[in-house]
Design a protein around this motif. Structure first.
Motif, PDB file in Angstrom:
ATOM      1  N   GLU A   1     -14.931   2.659  15.978  1.00 44.48           N
ATOM      2  CA  GLU A   1     -15.041   1.211  16.159  1.00 44.48           C
ATOM      3  C   GLU A   1     -15.418   0.528  14.854  1.00 44.48           C
ATOM      4  N   ARG A   2     -16.330   1.155  14.126  1.00 44.29           N
ATOM      5  CA  ARG A   2     -16.753   0.571  12.860  1.00 44.29           C
ATOM      6  C   ARG A   2     -15.610   0.530  11.855  1.00 44.29           C
ATOM      7  N   LEU A   3     -14.850   1.574  11.841  1.00 44.07           N
ATOM      8  CA  LEU A   3     -13.721   1.633  10.893  1.00 44.07           C
ATOM      9  C   LEU A   3     -12.669   0.589  11.246  1.00 44.07           C
ATOM     10  N   ASP A   4     -12.364   0.504  12.528  1.00 41.52           N
ATOM     11  CA  ASP A   4     -11.343  -0.480  12.957  1.00 41.52           C
ATOM     12  C   ASP A   4     -11.795  -1.892  12.587  1.00 41.52           C
ATOM     13  N   ASP A   5     -13.057  -2.153  12.761  1.00 40.53           N
ATOM     14  CA  ASP A   5     -13.554  -3.492  12.465  1.00 40.53           C
ATOM     15  C   ASP A   5     -13.435  -3.824  10.979  1.00 40.53           C
ATOM     16  N   SER A   6     -13.637  -2.812  10.168  1.00 44.21           N
ATOM     17  CA  SER A   6     -13.683  -3.087   8.728  1.00 44.21           C
ATOM     18  C   SER A   6     -12.346  -2.844   8.038  1.00 44.21           C
ATOM     19  N   LEU A   7     -11.233  -2.475   8.798  1.00 35.73           N
ATOM     20  CA  LEU A   7      -9.960  -2.143   8.169  1.00 35.73           C
ATOM     21  C   LEU A   7      -9.185  -3.416   7.851  1.00 35.73           C
ATOM     22  N   GLU A   8      -9.312  -3.812   6.640  1.00 33.55           N
ATOM     23  CA  GLU A   8      -8.565  -4.990   6.211  1.00 33.55           C
ATOM     24  C   GLU A   8      -7.924  -4.671   4.880  1.00 33.55           C
ATOM     25  N   LEU A   9      -6.620  -4.271   4.928  1.00 34.27           N
ATOM     26  CA  LEU A   9      -5.907  -3.915   3.711  1.00 34.27           C
ATOM     27  C   LEU A   9      -5.134  -5.117   3.216  1.00 34.27           C
ATOM     28  N   GLY A  10      -5.160  -5.303   1.926  1.00 33.82           N
ATOM     29  CA  GLY A  10      -4.349  -6.354   1.333  1.00 33.82           C
ATOM     30  C   GLY A  10      -2.911  -5.919   1.223  1.00 33.82           C
ATOM     31  N   PRO A  11      -1.934  -6.833   1.040  1.00 34.56           N
ATOM     32  CA  PRO A  11      -0.514  -6.491   0.946  1.00 34.56           C
ATOM     33  C   PRO A  11      -0.251  -5.489  -0.174  1.00 34.56           C
ATOM     34  N   ALA A  12      -0.938  -5.586  -1.266  1.00 33.00           N
ATOM     35  CA  ALA A  12      -0.689  -4.678  -2.387  1.00 33.00           C
ATOM     36  C   ALA A  12      -1.090  -3.268  -2.013  1.00 33.00           C
ATOM     37  N   ALA A  13      -2.253  -3.151  -1.346  1.00 32.80           N
ATOM     38  CA  ALA A  13      -2.714  -1.815  -0.940  1.00 32.80           C
ATOM     39  C   ALA A  13      -1.767  -1.212   0.084  1.00 32.80           C
ATOM     40  N   ALA A  14      -1.329  -2.063   1.025  1.00 32.93           N
ATOM     41  CA  ALA A  14      -0.395  -1.574   2.054  1.00 32.93           C
ATOM     42  C   ALA A  14       0.909  -1.099   1.410  1.00 32.93           C
ATOM     43  N   GLU A  15       1.376  -1.842   0.404  1.00 33.51           N
ATOM     44  CA  GLU A  15       2.621  -1.484  -0.266  1.00 33.51           C
ATOM     45  C   GLU A  15       2.463  -0.173  -1.027  1.00 33.51           C
ATOM     46  N   ARG A  16       1.306  -0.002  -1.651  1.00 36.30           N
ATOM     47  CA  ARG A  16       1.070   1.240  -2.384  1.00 36.30           C
ATOM     48  C   ARG A  16       1.034   2.428  -1.422  1.00 36.30           C
ATOM     49  N   LEU A  17       0.409   2.203  -0.307  1.00 36.58           N
ATOM     50  CA  LEU A  17       0.352   3.288   0.686  1.00 36.58           C
ATOM     51  C   LEU A  17       1.752   3.647   1.196  1.00 36.58           C
ATOM     52  N   ARG A  18       2.566   2.599   1.455  1.00 35.86           N
ATOM     53  CA  ARG A  18       3.935   2.828   1.966  1.00 35.86           C
ATOM     54  C   ARG A  18       4.770   3.610   0.947  1.00 35.86           C
ATOM     55  N   ALA A  19       4.644   3.178  -0.361  1.00 32.47           N
ATOM     56  CA  ALA A  19       5.407   3.835  -1.426  1.00 32.47           C
ATOM     57  C   ALA A  19       4.968   5.288  -1.562  1.00 32.47           C
ATOM     58  N   ALA A  20       3.673   5.516  -1.472  1.00 35.77           N
ATOM     59  CA  ALA A  20       3.169   6.892  -1.582  1.00 35.77           C
ATOM     60  C   ALA A  20       3.695   7.750  -0.439  1.00 35.77           C
ATOM     61  N   ARG A  21       3.729   7.136   0.755  1.00 36.71           N
ATOM     62  CA  ARG A  21       4.231   7.882   1.919  1.00 36.71           C
ATOM     63  C   ARG A  21       5.712   8.242   1.718  1.00 36.71           C
ATOM     64  N   GLU A  22       6.489   7.270   1.193  1.00 36.08           N
ATOM     65  CA  GLU A  22       7.913   7.511   0.945  1.00 36.08           C
ATOM     66  C   GLU A  22       8.107   8.639  -0.056  1.00 36.08           C
ATOM     67  N   ARG A  23       7.302   8.610  -1.124  1.00 36.06           N
ATOM     68  CA  ARG A  23       7.445   9.650  -2.156  1.00 36.06           C
ATOM     69  C   ARG A  23       7.117  11.019  -1.574  1.00 36.06           C
ATOM     70  N   ALA A  24       6.081  11.045  -0.791  1.00 40.65           N
ATOM     71  CA  ALA A  24       5.677  12.329  -0.194  1.00 40.65           C
ATOM     72  C   ALA A  24       6.778  12.866   0.714  1.00 40.65           C
ATOM     73  N   LEU A  25       7.355  11.973   1.507  1.00 38.19           N
ATOM     74  CA  LEU A  25       8.432  12.395   2.412  1.00 38.19           C
ATOM     75  C   LEU A  25       9.645  12.876   1.624  1.00 38.19           C
ATOM     76  N   ALA A  26       9.995  12.156   0.542  1.00 37.98           N
ATOM     77  CA  ALA A  26      11.151  12.519  -0.278  1.00 37.98           C
ATOM     78  C   ALA A  26      10.937  13.897  -0.899  1.00 37.98           C
TER      79      ALA A  26
END
Lengths: 165, 138
Positions: free
Chosen positions: A12-37
């Motif tokens: 519950e504490r984590l969900d409440d405090s999870l606020e990612l900015g667009p840049a962080a979300a994009e970095r995470l998405r790109a990292a996920r893509e690279r890992a999958l590739a």
């Protein structure tokens, strides 16, 4: 019991405090893509790069592998086996085929074999000579049994089949 | 692609179709000794076999082995006799069958005498030669 409570509390504490900015979300998405590739390997990466083929690419590497390494060779082997079998069949048919002259000769042999006159009669040269002989030559007319019992032939054919025609 | 080589030995037993093997079973042991032409004759006979009556099939089966063991000359003589008999009417053929029964009752020496005379003759004449018919006693 305490552990479950503790885990729920942390979530519950984590969900409440999870606020990612667009840049962080994009970095995470790109990292996920690279890992999958990386995970899929270079072939898959190319297909993913191809854009429209991405859906195909996600599972096509395995399918392509099965197609080229298993199905295609198996199809070639099957086609070869089928062709060989056909060829063998043709060879066999040719071997078992009977030319008209042989078939005609075979018909004659079959006629002797199926005849209700015993084979011994066909082979007995004496019988044939007896049939051909005039009755007064032998003293035993071919048309009469030696016991004197007359054959059912009429007097017109009383001598032998030679006179019956 | 000629299936028949110059040294024509014909099909082996295992190359025959199952139906042919079944019909030609009496020849199984002798099959490999037959040349290609004779094998194909038997194949032709086997192919026609289903069209024969039950009695005819039975006779063919019984005589097959003996026929195959005859000399070429014996078979030629039998065919020759058959051709002569074919000229007769069905009634006359029936008479021939009855005469065979009668002939078998002749004394042995008599039959031997006819066999000897036939063997001495250059060639067996037809059953119904014109001159023979003309000289036949009435």
């Amino acid at each position: 019991m305490n552990e479950e409570y503790f885990a729920r509390h942390i979530k519950e504490r984590l969900d409440d405090s999870l606020e990612l900015g667009p840049a962080a979300a994009e970095r995470l998405r790109a990292a996920r893509e690279r890992a999958l590739a990386r995970h899929r390997g270079p072939g898959a990466a190319r297909l993913v790069m191809g854009g429209g083929a991405a859906t195909l690419g996600s599972g096509s590497h395995g399918s392509l592998h099965v197609l080229t390494r298993i199905i295609l060779p198996a199809a070639i082997v099957l086609a070869a086996l089928f062709g060989f079998n056909e060829w063998q069949q043709q060879q066999r048919e040719a071997l078992l085929s009977v030319d008209p002259a042989t078939a005609e000769a075979a018909d004659e042999d079959a006629s002797v074999l199926k005849s209700d006159l015993p084979l011994d009669a066909y082979l007995d040269k004496g019988f044939r000579a007896w049939l051909q002989s005039p009755p007064d030559d032998s003293g035993n007319s071919p048309s009469e049994a030696p016991s004197g019992e007359p054959a059912e032939a009429s007097s017109a054919d009383a001598s032998s089949p030679a006179q019956q025609q | 692609m000629p299936a028949r080589a110059d040294d024509d030995s014909g099909p082996t037993w295992i190359q025959l179709k199952p139906d042919q093997q079944r019909v030609l079973a009496p020849l199984h042991d002798d099959w490999s000794n037959l040349d290609g032409t004779r094998k194909r004759k038997w194949i032709a006979i086997a192919n026609r076999y289903p069209q024969l009556s039950a009695d005819e099939q039975s006779r063919v089966q019984r005589r097959m082995k003996e026929w195959a063991s005859l000399t070429p000359e014996q078979r030629a003589n039998a065919r020759d006799f058959y051709r002569d008999l074919e000229k007769l009417t069905p009634e006359e053929k029936q008479t021939v069958r009855e005469k065979w029964e009668a002939y078998q009752q002749l004394p042995e020496d008599k039959r031997r005498q006819f066999a000897t005379s036939a063997a001495g003759a250059p060639e067996a004449g037809p059953l119904a030669p014109v001159d023979s018919a003309a000289s036949a006693p009435k």
